[in-house]
Structures are given as C-alpha cells and as structure tokens.
Design a protein around this motif. Structure first.
Motif, PDB file in Angstrom:
ATOM      1  N   ALA A  80       0.833  -1.202   0.000  1.00 51.61           N
ATOM      2  CA  ALA A  80       0.000   0.000   0.000  1.00 51.61           C
ATOM      3  C   ALA A  80       0.868   1.253   0.000  1.00 51.61           C
ATOM      4  O   ALA A  80       0.568   2.233  -0.687  1.00 51.61           O
ATOM      5  CB  ALA A  80      -0.924  -0.007   1.219  1.00 51.61           C
ATOM      6  N   TYR A  81       1.968   1.220   0.763  1.00 49.48           N
ATOM      7  CA  TYR A  81       2.835   2.399   0.827  1.00 49.48           C
ATOM      8  C   TYR A  81       3.425   2.700  -0.546  1.00 49.48           C
ATOM      9  O   TYR A  81       3.409   3.841  -1.013  1.00 49.48           O
ATOM     10  CB  TYR A  81       3.955   2.193   1.849  1.00 49.48           C
ATOM     11  N   ILE A  82       3.924   1.658  -1.214  1.00 45.11           N
ATOM     12  CA  ILE A  82       4.508   1.860  -2.541  1.00 45.11           C
ATOM     13  C   ILE A  82       3.435   2.365  -3.506  1.00 45.11           C
ATOM     14  O   ILE A  82       3.663   3.288  -4.283  1.00 45.11           O
ATOM     15  CB  ILE A  82       5.150   0.554  -3.051  1.00 45.11           C
ATOM     16  N   MET A  83       2.213   1.770  -3.419  1.00 44.59           N
ATOM     17  CA  MET A  83       1.131   2.210  -4.298  1.00 44.59           C
ATOM     18  C   MET A  83       0.818   3.688  -4.095  1.00 44.59           C
ATOM     19  O   MET A  83       0.505   4.414  -5.043  1.00 44.59           O
ATOM     20  CB  MET A  83      -0.133   1.380  -4.037  1.00 44.59           C
ATOM     21  N   ALA A  84       0.901   4.133  -2.843  1.00 41.06           N
ATOM     22  CA  ALA A  84       0.556   5.524  -2.550  1.00 41.06           C
ATOM     23  C   ALA A  84       1.629   6.485  -3.038  1.00 41.06           C
ATOM     24  O   ALA A  84       1.348   7.652  -3.290  1.00 41.06           O
ATOM     25  CB  ALA A  84       0.341   5.702  -1.052  1.00 41.06           C
ATOM     26  N   ARG A  85       2.870   6.003  -3.167  1.00 40.66           N
ATOM     27  CA  ARG A  85       3.964   6.923  -3.454  1.00 40.66           C
ATOM     28  C   ARG A  85       4.504   6.854  -4.881  1.00 40.66           C
ATOM     29  O   ARG A  85       5.374   7.630  -5.236  1.00 40.66           O
ATOM     30  CB  ARG A  85       5.118   6.677  -2.473  1.00 40.66           C
ATOM     31  N   VAL A  86       4.007   5.922  -5.714  1.00 42.55           N
ATOM     32  CA  VAL A  86       4.500   5.879  -7.098  1.00 42.55           C
ATOM     33  C   VAL A  86       3.692   6.862  -7.950  1.00 42.55           C
ATOM     34  O   VAL A  86       2.708   7.441  -7.499  1.00 42.55           O
ATOM     35  CB  VAL A  86       4.387   4.457  -7.710  1.00 42.55           C
ATOM     36  N   THR A 167      -2.717   7.123   1.723  1.00 42.70           N
ATOM     37  CA  THR A 167      -2.786   8.222   0.745  1.00 42.70           C
ATOM     38  C   THR A 167      -3.111   9.546   1.435  1.00 42.70           C
ATOM     39  O   THR A 167      -2.852  10.606   0.879  1.00 42.70           O
ATOM     40  CB  THR A 167      -3.869   7.957  -0.334  1.00 42.70           C
ATOM     41  N   ARG A 168      -3.684   9.487   2.628  1.00 41.99           N
ATOM     42  CA  ARG A 168      -4.030  10.732   3.319  1.00 41.99           C
ATOM     43  C   ARG A 168      -2.899  11.242   4.226  1.00 41.99           C
ATOM     44  O   ARG A 168      -3.043  12.284   4.840  1.00 41.99           O
ATOM     45  CB  ARG A 168      -5.320  10.545   4.122  1.00 41.99           C
ATOM     46  N   ILE A 169      -1.788  10.476   4.326  1.00 41.07           N
ATOM     47  CA  ILE A 169      -0.664  10.954   5.141  1.00 41.07           C
ATOM     48  C   ILE A 169       0.079  12.034   4.360  1.00 41.07           C
ATOM     49  O   ILE A 169       0.461  11.829   3.210  1.00 41.07           O
ATOM     50  CB  ILE A 169       0.300   9.788   5.477  1.00 41.07           C
ATOM     51  N   GLU A 170       0.251  13.196   4.989  1.00 40.66           N
ATOM     52  CA  GLU A 170       0.965  14.303   4.354  1.00 40.66           C
ATOM     53  C   GLU A 170       2.398  13.892   4.035  1.00 40.66           C
ATOM     54  O   GLU A 170       3.138  13.472   4.933  1.00 40.66           O
ATOM     55  CB  GLU A 170       0.993  15.501   5.308  1.00 40.66           C
ATOM     56  N   ILE A 171       2.789  14.028   2.773  1.00 44.32           N
ATOM     57  CA  ILE A 171       4.155  13.645   2.410  1.00 44.32           C
ATOM     58  C   ILE A 171       5.156  14.582   3.079  1.00 44.32           C
ATOM     59  O   ILE A 171       6.307  14.238   3.325  1.00 44.32           O
ATOM     60  CB  ILE A 171       4.321  13.622   0.882  1.00 44.32           C
ATOM     61  N   ARG A 172       4.687  15.797   3.438  1.00 44.32           N
ATOM     62  CA  ARG A 172       5.602  16.765   4.072  1.00 44.32           C
ATOM     63  C   ARG A 172       6.065  16.293   5.457  1.00 44.32           C
ATOM     64  O   ARG A 172       7.149  16.638   5.903  1.00 44.32           O
ATOM     65  CB  ARG A 172       4.930  18.132   4.180  1.00 44.32           C
ATOM     66  N   GLN A 186      13.961   4.763   9.476  1.00 45.88           N
ATOM     67  CA  GLN A 186      13.522   5.422  10.720  1.00 45.88           C
ATOM     68  C   GLN A 186      12.249   6.227  10.484  1.00 45.88           C
ATOM     69  O   GLN A 186      11.347   6.245  11.320  1.00 45.88           O
ATOM     70  CB  GLN A 186      14.621   6.342  11.255  1.00 45.88           C
ATOM     71  N   THR A 187      12.172   6.901   9.312  1.00 46.18           N
ATOM     72  CA  THR A 187      10.956   7.649   8.977  1.00 46.18           C
ATOM     73  C   THR A 187       9.762   6.711   8.930  1.00 46.18           C
ATOM     74  O   THR A 187       8.683   7.020   9.425  1.00 46.18           O
ATOM     75  CB  THR A 187      11.118   8.338   7.610  1.00 46.18           C
ATOM     76  N   MET A 188       9.967   5.547   8.306  1.00 49.07           N
ATOM     77  CA  MET A 188       8.881   4.574   8.228  1.00 49.07           C
ATOM     78  C   MET A 188       8.409   4.202   9.624  1.00 49.07           C
ATOM     79  O   MET A 188       7.214   4.184   9.907  1.00 49.07           O
ATOM     80  CB  MET A 188       9.360   3.296   7.517  1.00 49.07           C
ATOM     81  N   ARG A 189       9.388   3.904  10.496  1.00 50.62           N
ATOM     82  CA  ARG A 189       9.024   3.405  11.821  1.00 50.62           C
ATOM     83  C   ARG A 189       8.408   4.499  12.683  1.00 50.62           C
ATOM     84  O   ARG A 189       7.462   4.272  13.416  1.00 50.62           O
ATOM     85  CB  ARG A 189      10.246   2.799  12.509  1.00 50.62           C
ATOM     86  N   ALA A 190       8.941   5.721  12.592  1.00 54.67           N
ATOM     87  CA  ALA A 190       8.512   6.771  13.511  1.00 54.67           C
ATOM     88  C   ALA A 190       7.330   7.577  12.977  1.00 54.67           C
ATOM     89  O   ALA A 190       6.563   8.142  13.747  1.00 54.67           O
ATOM     90  CB  ALA A 190       9.682   7.714  13.804  1.00 54.67           C
ATOM     91  N   VAL A 191       7.156   7.642  11.651  1.00 55.13           N
ATOM     92  CA  VAL A 191       6.103   8.505  11.103  1.00 55.13           C
ATOM     93  C   VAL A 191       5.024   7.706  10.368  1.00 55.13           C
ATOM     94  O   VAL A 191       3.844   7.735  10.732  1.00 55.13           O
ATOM     95  CB  VAL A 191       6.713   9.570  10.145  1.00 55.13           C
ATOM     96  N   LEU A 193       4.432   4.344   9.802  1.00 57.83           N
ATOM     97  CA  LEU A 193       3.776   3.183  10.419  1.00 57.83           C
ATOM     98  C   LEU A 193       2.744   3.586  11.480  1.00 57.83           C
ATOM     99  O   LEU A 193       1.608   3.115  11.435  1.00 57.83           O
ATOM    100  CB  LEU A 193       4.847   2.243  10.993  1.00 57.83           C
ATOM    101  N   PRO A 194       3.093   4.477  12.428  1.00 59.16           N
ATOM    102  CA  PRO A 194       2.076   4.865  13.421  1.00 59.16           C
ATOM    103  C   PRO A 194       0.859   5.526  12.793  1.00 59.16           C
ATOM    104  O   PRO A 194      -0.273   5.266  13.200  1.00 59.16           O
ATOM    105  CB  PRO A 194       2.821   5.868  14.322  1.00 59.16           C
ATOM    106  N   LEU A 195       1.075   6.349  11.747  1.00 59.25           N
ATOM    107  CA  LEU A 195      -0.053   7.021  11.115  1.00 59.25           C
ATOM    108  C   LEU A 195      -0.905   6.057  10.294  1.00 59.25           C
ATOM    109  O   LEU A 195      -2.090   6.292  10.071  1.00 59.25           O
ATOM    110  CB  LEU A 195       0.442   8.169  10.229  1.00 59.25           C
ATOM    111  N   SER A 196      -0.301   4.945   9.853  1.00 58.25           N
ATOM    112  CA  SER A 196      -1.060   3.966   9.064  1.00 58.25           C
ATOM    113  C   SER A 196      -1.823   2.987   9.947  1.00 58.25           C
ATOM    114  O   SER A 196      -2.609   2.190   9.450  1.00 58.25           O
ATOM    115  CB  SER A 196      -0.131   3.149   8.164  1.00 58.25           C
ATOM    116  N   LEU A 197      -1.549   3.050  11.249  1.00 54.23           N
ATOM    117  CA  LEU A 197      -2.095   2.035  12.148  1.00 54.23           C
ATOM    118  C   LEU A 197      -3.614   1.847  12.030  1.00 54.23           C
ATOM    119  O   LEU A 197      -4.077   0.700  12.000  1.00 54.23           O
ATOM    120  CB  LEU A 197      -1.691   2.361  13.593  1.00 54.23           C
TER     121      LEU A 197
END
Lengths: 273, 267
Positions: A80-86, A167-172, A186-191, A193-197
């Motif tokens: 899902a993450y890759i789908m949202a960012r390609v 898709t609703r997580i701000e890329i900024r 680290q970004t994945m783990r700290a930003v 992943l928690p927001l995708s929970l």
C-alpha cells in the motif's frame, strides 16, 4: 407530504428487504441454535464446546486466521505504501492488479491454486528442481495450501484498507522527518507506520473476520481431513443434516467475531466522539 | 523525497512489487493458461494451443443451464439492488430520518456479517417457512449481499453533489417528484451505474450462499464449477473459469469509466 415522509418512503423498500431477507433469517437461525425436542436447550453449544474434536477445529480456525492476517499485514503495508507513493500511471496499474483478483470469483481463484499446488503443479515442481523437497512432495490438502490460497484471496482487502489511510498521510511529514536526520527506515518506523495504524487495524479485522468464516478455499485446498469451522458447519448442514447443531456452530463463529470486533468499534467510536 | 531513498531499497521495492503481483495474479493466469491447452488433463504450462475446451463448454447443457440461471439471477439482483439501494442512499444522504446513523449502519451490515452465517439463516428460514428453496430465495439473498455496495457507491457520489441544486429547484417551483427525478437522480447516476455493475458481479460470482441453497435444477455457475472441482476437474472447468474472469475484466473497465477505480479503491 413532509420531507421526512418522502425520505422514509425512499428508505422503506430497503428496510423491508433487510428485515425480511436479512434480520428475520438470522434471528430464526439463532433461535434454532437453542431449540431441542423438548423446548429451549443449550445442548448444541455444550456438545461443541465439550468435544475435543470440535475444539480442535475451532483452534485451527483461529490459528490459521491469525497467521493469514499477519502475513497479509506484512505484505499489505509495504504494498500500500509503494502504491501511494509511485506515479499516477503505475498506481493505476497496481490498483487494477489488486482489484482484478478481488472481483474474481473465489471458486475460480481457488481453482488456480489447486492447479499450482497439486503434485504435478508448478510450485512443488519448482521446489523439487531447486532440490528443496523430495520426489513425493505435494502441497494440496495441507494447512500451508490453505494459508497460501487465503493470503492471495484476502490480501486485496488488507491493501485497500491501508491504502485509504496511507494516501491521506501528508508527504511533508515524511520530508520533515528526513530533514531532521531520520533515515528512510527510521521515517517509516517513527512517522508512516504509526499514522497507518488505523488502516492496518481495520484491514486486519476485515481479513481475520473473512478468513475465520471462509469456506470455499479451505475446503478445496485443505480437503476433508483439514476442517475449519466453516467447513464443519457446511458438513452439519449438508451431510449429517443437524441443522440446530449447524446453527449453534454459526452462532459460536459469530460471537467469536463479535468478541474481536466490539472492542475495536468501542475504541474507534471513542476516538470520533 | 523519493530521490533520497537508498538505492538498495528501491531495488528491494521493485522485487517486492513484482513478487506480490505474481502471487496476486498467478491463479488467474494459470486458469487462463490451462484453458487453452490441448491436453486431456488440466496442465500448466499448456501443451499445444487449442480452443477445444471452450467448444466443450459451449456445447455442455450443464454449463449452459447453470450460466443461464446465474445470468437471470444476476440481472434480477442488479435491478433490485440498484433501485432499492439507490433510493435508500438518497434518503440516508439527506440525514433527516430519525436515527439516520443507525439506519446507515443497518444498510451496511450485510457487509460485516460473514456470508456463511447468512447462508445458514436463509436456508433455515425459507425452508422452514415456505418449503423448498426456489430461485426467489437466491434472488433475495444475493440482493441483500449486493445492497451495501450500491448504497456505498451512491453515497460516495452524493457526498460530492451540491445541495443548493435541490434548493434551487424547490424555489423554482419543482414538486417533490420533479426534484427527485430531474435533480437528484441525475446526480446519482455514476454511483448508481457503478453500484449496478458491482451488484451484477457480486451476484454472478457468489458461491457460498448458492452452495447452501443449492438443489437439483438450481445450480449457478460458481456452484457448477465448485462441484466439478470437488469431483472431476477437467480443462473445461478452466475454460468456464476463464470466461468468468473475462466478464470480471469487462465489469472493472466499466466501473472505472463510471466512477474511477481510484475512488472505488479508497471508498
């Protein structure tokens, strides 16, 4: 006619359909699970919960569903993450690749796995050529086959649940973390992943519910020996014709799913309210 | 952002996506491949290209009658779910009914209840109340399962509509029926159409409910395939399955036209 009357009139056919063809049948089934030759009884439940054979089926259902849910989450989140960012074109193709199997009949997809996993099928042959397994190795009628088939059947549900949130997580937010010195992981783990929970939890509940109650795939890939709760229900309905017992098993399945769902609905309800 | 992703991770992502796509699409590709094989037995990769199994399907009365039943039920379900669900969605969107939150949950509840539990309920209720299972029961049952999809697609479209339009029609003197038919329904059309195609697909592919409610002379296509798989699979099953995949592809393309797949995916 008031506005309210107009809206009631619009909703009425749907409410009637639901009442007659949904709530009434389910109510009837619940009553049947309590019916014995001499009035109401709990004997069907006692029979299920007092028999190690049936408890084994229940445990296998729960265990396989947990494994399937975990695998779907582990694959579904990065997908899902890759789908949202390609880019939009590639995303379009990925969405089609996820939705196409989702909308194909479960029977057809399970058939595909029967061909792939059977003794002369592509998967055991590949494993044999790589020297990983022996000559007589087959995957059909094993729990592994059920897990493989079910993961493919349910992965789209998990992926789409997570995709809606990612898709609703701000890329900024991610860019900020990177600027502050976080590595990508680290970004994945700290930003991220928690927001995708919320998406992961919603997807997991959906996948768990669907896999605990699925029937076609476990029955065709697992065979008669490896029973899950749904195939045991089907057997009670079609072979031994013990309808009250089948109804009791369905109620047990339903209660089990509610036990998983209700705490989550409470939690998310508290968050919204 | 993407530029600063380490190179090895990008390679890993490409490998991961490729592997996932293979797993997701493998069963469909295998079924289609096996359907064009000359061989007497189901085989993949196919041996010698041949369309003989498609010919076998098209001359098999068992498959044809199952297909006819599936088609009739799916069409009836499409009409029912679209009309009933569309009307309900309009009412739910206006939020004027008492307990509209509860009502919305009611309309979506068939999504949450496992089909197998519902199937048992339908079997027991209808056979205890009205005797043997008939196509009417399948029609009602499939309609209930398809209903939430129509409600959802229609609500999604309505949520982006302009409420001022209906108000404008009212001040211009349009009566209720005119407002509904000339203002609200046209706005719903993309959602209704997408919902209709969903409903058709769900009914046409539905296996569990039809399996529980099956009886001689009431075999839908998925039930026919299931029966073949349980007892005597031959390449004709692959041919039928491939035809069903083809129908699904067409429906997805149509839904994409109507509503946009991206919207459907994130609903």
């Amino acid at each position: 006619m008031s506005d309210r009357a107009e809206n009631l009139l619009l909703a009425l056919p749907g409410l009637l359909l639901l009442a007659l063809a949904f709530f009434l049948p389910i109510g009837q089934m619940m009553l049947l699970s309590l019916s014995g030759p001499d009035g109401p009884t709990l004997e069907h439940f006692a029979r299920f919960l007092g028999d190690s054979y049936y408890l084994g089926i229940l445990w296998r259902t729960v265990r396989l569903s947990l494994i399937i849910t975990a695998i779907c989450a582990v694959i579904g989140f990065p997908l899902a993450y890759i789908m949202a960012r390609v880019g939009p074109r590639l995303r379009m193709w990925l969405v089609i690749a996820v939705i196409l199997p989702l909308m194909t009949s479960v029977v057809v997809r399970t058939f595909g796995w029967m061909v792939l996993l059977s003794r002369s099928g592509l998967v055991p042959e590949l494993l044999r050529d790589m020297g990983l397994v022996g000559r007589s190795f087959g995957l059909m009628q094993t729990e592994t086959a059920i897990v493989i088939g079910m993961v493919q059947v349910l992965l789209p549900f998990m992926t789409l649940s997570i995709l809606g949130v990612v898709t609703r997580i701000e890329i900024r937010l991610e860019e900020a973390a990177r600027t502050m010195g976080c590595s990508f992981l680290q970004t994945m783990r700290a930003v991220v992943l928690p927001l995708s929970l919320p998406g992961i939890v919603a997807g997991s509940l959906l996948v768990f519910t669907l896999s605990a109650s699925s029937f076609v795939t476990p029955n065709l890939l697992g065979g008669a020996r490896i029973q899950v709760l749904a195939s045991s229900i089907y057997k009670s309905v079609t072979q031994s014709l013990e309808w009250p017992f089948a109804a009791a098993q369905a109620v047990i399945l339903f209660v089990g799913i509610l036990l998983v769902l209700v705490p989550y609905i409470r939690l998310s309800g508290a968050r919204h309210g | 952002m993407v530029r600063s992703v380490p190179g090895w991770l990008r390679v890993a992502a490409i490998v991961f996506i490729a592997a996932t796509l293979i797993v997701l699409l493998a069963p469909l590709i295998v079924v289609i491949g096996a359907s064009v094989s000359e061989s007497q037995f189901i085989s993949f990769p196919p041996q010698n290209f041949s369309l003989r199994w498609y010919a076998a399907v098209l001359s098999s009365s068992a498959y044809l009658s199952a297909a006819l039943i599936s088609l009739q039920i799916a069409l009836a379900v499409t009409v029912t779910a679209t009309l009933v669900g569309g009307a309900a969605a309009i009412a739910l969107h206006r939020r004027q009914l008492p307990g509209s939150e509860v009502l919305a949950t009611l309309f979506l509840s068939p999504l949450v209840l496992p089909t197998i539990i519902y199937a048992i309920g339908m079997l027991m209720f209808w056979s205890a109340t009205f005797g043997p299972v008939s196509p009417v029961v399948l029609w009602l049952g499939h309609s209930v399962i398809a209903l939430p999809y129509v409600v959802r697609t229609t609500l999604a479209v309505l949520s982006e509509s302009d409420p001022a339009l209906e108000e404008a029609a009212r001040t211009m003197g349009a009566n209720r029926l005119q407002r509904l038919w000339l203002v609200v329904v046209p706005q719903c059309l993309p959602g209704l159409a997408a919902g209709a195609f969903f409903a058709f697909n769900i009914s046409f592919d539905e296996a569990v409910l039809s399996l529980f409610l099956r009886k001689p002379g009431l075999t839908t296509l998925p039930v026919q395939i299931y029966g073949q798989l349980e007892f005597s699979p031959d390449p004709s099953v692959a041919a039928v399955s491939s035809l069903m995949i083809a129908i699904t592809v067409v429906l997805i393309l149509v839904i994409d036209r109507m509503l946009g797949l991206k919207r459907v995916a994130s609903v």
